[in-house]
Design a protein around this motif. Structure first.
Motif, PDB file in Angstrom:
ATOM      1  N   ARG A  75      24.051  80.334  -1.254  1.00  0.00           N
ATOM      2  CA  ARG A  75      24.112  79.370  -0.152  1.00  0.00           C
ATOM      3  C   ARG A  75      22.704  78.851   0.175  1.00  0.00           C
ATOM      4  O   ARG A  75      22.509  77.662   0.420  1.00  0.00           O
ATOM      5  CB  ARG A  75      24.721  80.008   1.085  1.00  0.00           C
ATOM      6  CG  ARG A  75      24.633  79.088   2.304  1.00  0.00           C
ATOM      7  CD  ARG A  75      25.168  79.735   3.531  1.00  0.00           C
ATOM      8  NE  ARG A  75      26.560  79.339   3.641  1.00  0.00           N
ATOM      9  CZ  ARG A  75      27.403  79.811   4.515  1.00  0.00           C
ATOM     10  NH1 ARG A  75      27.025  80.741   5.352  1.00  0.00           N
ATOM     11  NH2 ARG A  75      28.632  79.374   4.563  1.00  0.00           N
ATOM     12  N   ASP A  76      21.712  79.746   0.179  1.00  0.00           N
ATOM     13  CA  ASP A  76      20.331  79.337   0.448  1.00  0.00           C
ATOM     14  C   ASP A  76      19.848  78.328  -0.579  1.00  0.00           C
ATOM     15  O   ASP A  76      19.195  77.336  -0.238  1.00  0.00           O
ATOM     16  CB  ASP A  76      19.397  80.554   0.464  1.00  0.00           C
ATOM     17  CG  ASP A  76      19.696  81.512   1.611  1.00  0.00           C
ATOM     18  OD1 ASP A  76      20.404  81.090   2.564  1.00  0.00           O
ATOM     19  OD2 ASP A  76      19.224  82.661   1.553  1.00  0.00           O
ATOM     20  N   VAL A  77      20.170  78.581  -1.844  1.00  0.00           N
ATOM     21  CA  VAL A  77      19.774  77.651  -2.917  1.00  0.00           C
ATOM     22  C   VAL A  77      20.495  76.318  -2.739  1.00  0.00           C
ATOM     23  O   VAL A  77      19.893  75.249  -2.884  1.00  0.00           O
ATOM     24  CB  VAL A  77      20.067  78.275  -4.301  1.00  0.00           C
ATOM     25  CG1 VAL A  77      19.883  77.246  -5.407  1.00  0.00           C
ATOM     26  CG2 VAL A  77      19.175  79.482  -4.537  1.00  0.00           C
ATOM     27  N   ALA A  78      21.782  76.362  -2.405  1.00  0.00           N
ATOM     28  CA  ALA A  78      22.551  75.127  -2.203  1.00  0.00           C
ATOM     29  C   ALA A  78      22.009  74.334  -1.021  1.00  0.00           C
ATOM     30  O   ALA A  78      21.922  73.103  -1.066  1.00  0.00           O
ATOM     31  CB  ALA A  78      24.031  75.457  -1.988  1.00  0.00           C
ATOM     32  N   MET A  79      21.599  75.035   0.036  1.00  0.00           N
ATOM     33  CA  MET A  79      21.044  74.344   1.202  1.00  0.00           C
ATOM     34  C   MET A  79      19.710  73.683   0.855  1.00  0.00           C
ATOM     35  O   MET A  79      19.459  72.543   1.245  1.00  0.00           O
ATOM     36  CB  MET A  79      20.866  75.330   2.369  1.00  0.00           C
ATOM     37  CG  MET A  79      22.182  75.763   2.998  1.00  0.00           C
ATOM     38  SD  MET A  79      22.019  77.077   4.224  1.00  0.00           S
ATOM     39  CE  MET A  79      21.019  76.279   5.448  1.00  0.00           C
ATOM     40  N   ALA A  80      18.860  74.397   0.115  1.00  0.00           N
ATOM     41  CA  ALA A  80      17.566  73.828  -0.278  1.00  0.00           C
ATOM     42  C   ALA A  80      17.766  72.621  -1.194  1.00  0.00           C
ATOM     43  O   ALA A  80      17.136  71.570  -1.007  1.00  0.00           O
ATOM     44  CB  ALA A  80      16.715  74.887  -0.962  1.00  0.00           C
ATOM     45  N   ALA A  81      18.660  72.769  -2.166  1.00  0.00           N
ATOM     46  CA  ALA A  81      18.928  71.650  -3.088  1.00  0.00           C
ATOM     47  C   ALA A  81      19.541  70.478  -2.343  1.00  0.00           C
ATOM     48  O   ALA A  81      19.194  69.313  -2.598  1.00  0.00           O
ATOM     49  CB  ALA A  81      19.849  72.110  -4.215  1.00  0.00           C
ATOM     50  N   GLY A  82      20.447  70.755  -1.408  1.00  0.00           N
ATOM     51  CA  GLY A  82      21.063  69.688  -0.618  1.00  0.00           C
ATOM     52  C   GLY A  82      20.047  68.961   0.243  1.00  0.00           C
ATOM     53  O   GLY A  82      20.063  67.733   0.359  1.00  0.00           O
ATOM     54  N   ALA A  83      19.134  69.707   0.851  1.00  0.00           N
ATOM     55  CA  ALA A  83      18.107  69.089   1.697  1.00  0.00           C
ATOM     56  C   ALA A  83      17.181  68.211   0.865  1.00  0.00           C
ATOM     57  O   ALA A  83      16.860  67.081   1.251  1.00  0.00           O
ATOM     58  CB  ALA A  83      17.304  70.163   2.426  1.00  0.00           C
ATOM     59  N   ILE A  84      16.755  68.696  -0.294  1.00  0.00           N
ATOM     60  CA  ILE A  84      15.855  67.916  -1.153  1.00  0.00           C
ATOM     61  C   ILE A  84      16.567  66.684  -1.695  1.00  0.00           C
ATOM     62  O   ILE A  84      16.048  65.569  -1.647  1.00  0.00           O
ATOM     63  CB  ILE A  84      15.307  68.791  -2.296  1.00  0.00           C
ATOM     64  CG1 ILE A  84      14.371  69.857  -1.716  1.00  0.00           C
ATOM     65  CG2 ILE A  84      14.581  67.942  -3.340  1.00  0.00           C
ATOM     66  CD1 ILE A  84      13.980  70.939  -2.701  1.00  0.00           C
TER      67      ILE A  84
END
Length: 147
Positions: A75-84
């Protein structure tokens, strides 16, 4: 991390609501002055959008969508990728609105003798010497023909 996602989603909603608020005179009244056009000069109208706002809103949206995917580190990786990704997409979308548009600077001599300059989008109906109304003031001012 779930509370952080809720906090950021709330911030995004608050930001979008604040952007919709309009300031100024709420009574609906508008100042109208009359005069004649003395000059019409070509001009460029620059964007009034705030630089970087597309990236911020896109990043917050991407972060919120990323928080809906997976659990834990995924989820943390998905949130970072989504934000970028959202920030990049929002910035690209804003570029479409930031291009200068053709306009014209219209100089009007009011009946009081005062010269007023208004920059607005090109209007093929306005001509030098024509009687016009100057509606509004400041950046909201517009020149329209008197019929």
């Amino acid at each position: 991390m779930n509370s952080l996602a809720k906090l950021l989603a709330g911030a995004a909603i608050s930001l979008s609501l604040v952007a919709c608020v309009s300031g100024g005179n709420s009574s609906g009244e508008m100042e109208i002055r009359s005069g004649k056009i003395e000059q019409i000069n070509p001009a460029q109208i620059t964007s009034s959008h705030h630089t970087g706002l597309g990236a911020v809103v896109g990043g917050l949206g991407g972060l919120a969508l990323g928080s809906l995917i997976g659990n834990g580190t995924g989820r943390d990786v998905a949130m970072a990728a989504g934000a970028i990704g959202g920030a990049f997409a929002g910035n690209e979308a804003q570029k479409n609105y930031d291009q200068p548009k053709p306009g014209e600077q219209i100089i009007v001599r009011l009946k009081s003798g005062v010269l007023v300059s208004v920059t607005q989008p090109v209007s093929s109906v306005l001509q030098v010497g024509e009687a016009v109304f100057v509606e509004g003031s400041g950046t909201d001012a517009r020149v329209v023909p008197q019929y």
